[in-house]
Design an enzyme around this catalytic site. Structure first.
Site, short mmCIF file in Angstrom:
data_model
loop_
_atom_site.label_atom_id
_atom_site.label_comp_id
_atom_site.label_asym_id
_atom_site.label_seq_id
_atom_site.Cartn_x
_atom_site.Cartn_y
_atom_site.Cartn_z
CG ASP A 13 76.19 99.29 -8.86
OD1 ASP A 13 76.22 100.32 -8.16
OD2 ASP A 13 76.80 99.20 -9.94
CB SER A 14 73.43 102.74 -10.03
OG SER A 14 74.84 102.76 -10.13
CE1 TYR A 45 69.94 104.20 -10.33
CE2 TYR A 45 70.12 103.70 -8.00
CZ TYR A 45 69.54 103.48 -9.22
OH TYR A 45 68.56 102.53 -9.34
N GLY A 46 74.86 108.60 -9.53
CA GLY A 46 75.77 109.52 -8.81
C GLY A 46 75.58 110.98 -9.10
CB CYS A 76 75.39 101.39 -5.55
SG CYS A 76 75.31 103.04 -6.21
CD GLU A 155 79.06 101.78 -17.24
OE1 GLU A 155 78.66 101.17 -18.23
OE2 GLU A 155 78.63 101.57 -16.09
CB CYS A 187 82.94 105.27 -7.34
SG CYS A 187 81.93 105.03 -8.80
CG HIS A 189 81.93 102.32 -12.57
ND1 HIS A 189 80.82 102.16 -11.77
CD2 HIS A 189 81.51 102.12 -13.85
CE1 HIS A 189 79.78 101.88 -12.52
NE2 HIS A 189 80.17 101.86 -13.79
N1 DGL Z 1 77.49 102.66 -8.62
C1 DGL Z 1 77.84 104.06 -8.48
C2 DGL Z 1 78.69 104.25 -7.23
O1 DGL Z 1 79.32 103.34 -6.75
C3 DGL Z 1 78.56 104.58 -9.69
C4 DGL Z 1 77.68 104.68 -10.93
C5 DGL Z 1 76.55 105.65 -10.76
O2 DGL Z 1 76.77 106.89 -10.70
O3 DGL Z 1 75.42 105.20 -10.68
O4 DGL Z 1 78.74 105.34 -6.71
#
Ligand code: DGL
Length: 268
Positions: A13-14, A45-46, A76, A155, A187, A189
């Site tokens: 994941d990011s 990353y998003g 991710c 977060e 996503c 989160h």
């Molecule tokens: N892991 C990213 C997702 O599931 C969320 C966090 C990010 O923007 O990196 O899209």
């Protein structure tokens, strides 16, 4: 490289959010070793460009393949949405992404064939969820909405906070107005915000959590490739991050619902 049953599953994941997927895997595949990679130095990353996300995804995939993982799971949604083909091109081992899992989950759940998708701007702009759902059922109508503030709110641990509730009301209004009966949490989160989201949406709209959806798919995939560990054994979990693990541990333990040990920092 040949995948061996006793090798680990690589999950990435990011950042910390993919631990919601790790948690689902720990529950569903209790005898599997897992190596998790969270790019905590470069998250989020998003909101980044497709080119950058693909470059990062390539680096992580190569790293996990060096650890001799037997399967790769892209936890991710953003990487799964914009870099899946790139990862697939590099991977000699079986691969799964959360987008396909979430799409399949939505198709299975919707009755009125009206589905909402929420995710990061990169995920929503890619339309990958729309394509994936339409591949399974072209009649389904899809209404998408990027919700970039949900990641920092999760977060921050504001899981049941007034600010999160107001933000959710604002983001979800246009999607709810389309008379959807299913909402995909596209996503990593967002599963943490489930109680607030369900509250704002009301009980008639069902939430699809791709972390849960991928659990069954991972079981299926490993079974098909004869890579499933079914004999009771104590699994080993290793976590790699790209920035100091202090905050990763704190938030990660909340995501994972258990203590996080065996965390290493990679200086990339
Ligand atoms: N892991 C990213 C997702 O599931 C969320 C966090 C990010 O923007 O990196 O899209």
């Amino acid at each position: 490289m040949k995948a061996e049953r006793n090798n680990s599953i690589g999950v990435f994941d990011s950042g910390v959010g993919g631990l919601t997927v790790v948690r689902a895997l720990m529950e569903g595949l209790p005898f599997e070793d897992i190596i998790y990679f969270g790019d905590t130095a470069r998250v989020p990353y998003g909101v980044k460009s497709v080119e950058t996300i693909r470059r990062y995804a390539t680096q992580i995939t190569k790293f996990l393949l060096q650890q001799e993982v037997k399967a790769l799971i892209v936890a991710c949604n953003t990487m799964s949405a914009v870099a899946y083909e790139v990862i697939e091109g590099l991977s000699p081992v079986p691969l799964l992404g959360v987008v396909d899992a979430g799409a399949r989950g939505a198709v299975a759940v919707t009755n009125n064939k009206r589905v909402g998708i929420i995710g990061t701007p990169a995920t929503i702009n890619s339309s990958t969820y729309v394509t994936a759902i339409k591949r399974y059922d072209p009649e389904i109508e899809i209404f998408s909405k990027a919700c970039p503030l949900f990641v920092p709110l999760a977060e921050e641990g504001w899981l049941d906070h007034e600010v999160t509730r107001l933000t959710a009301q604002e983001y979800l209004k246009p999607v709810v107005e389309r008379n959807i009966d299913t909402l995909v949490l596209g996503c990593t989160h967002y599963p943490l915000l489930k109680p607030v989201l369900q509250d704002v949406l009301g009980t008639d709209i069902r939430l699809v959590d791709s972390a849960q959806a991928i659990r069954e798919q991972a079981h299926e995939l490993l079974g098909e490739h004869n890579l499933l560990n079914q004999q009771p054994r104590t699994p080993e979990y290793r976590f790699y991050v790209t920035d100091l693990p202090l905050r990763f541990k704190e938030i990660g333990e909340r995501f994972l619902g258990r203590a996080l040990t065996n965390v290493k920092v990679l200086r990339w």
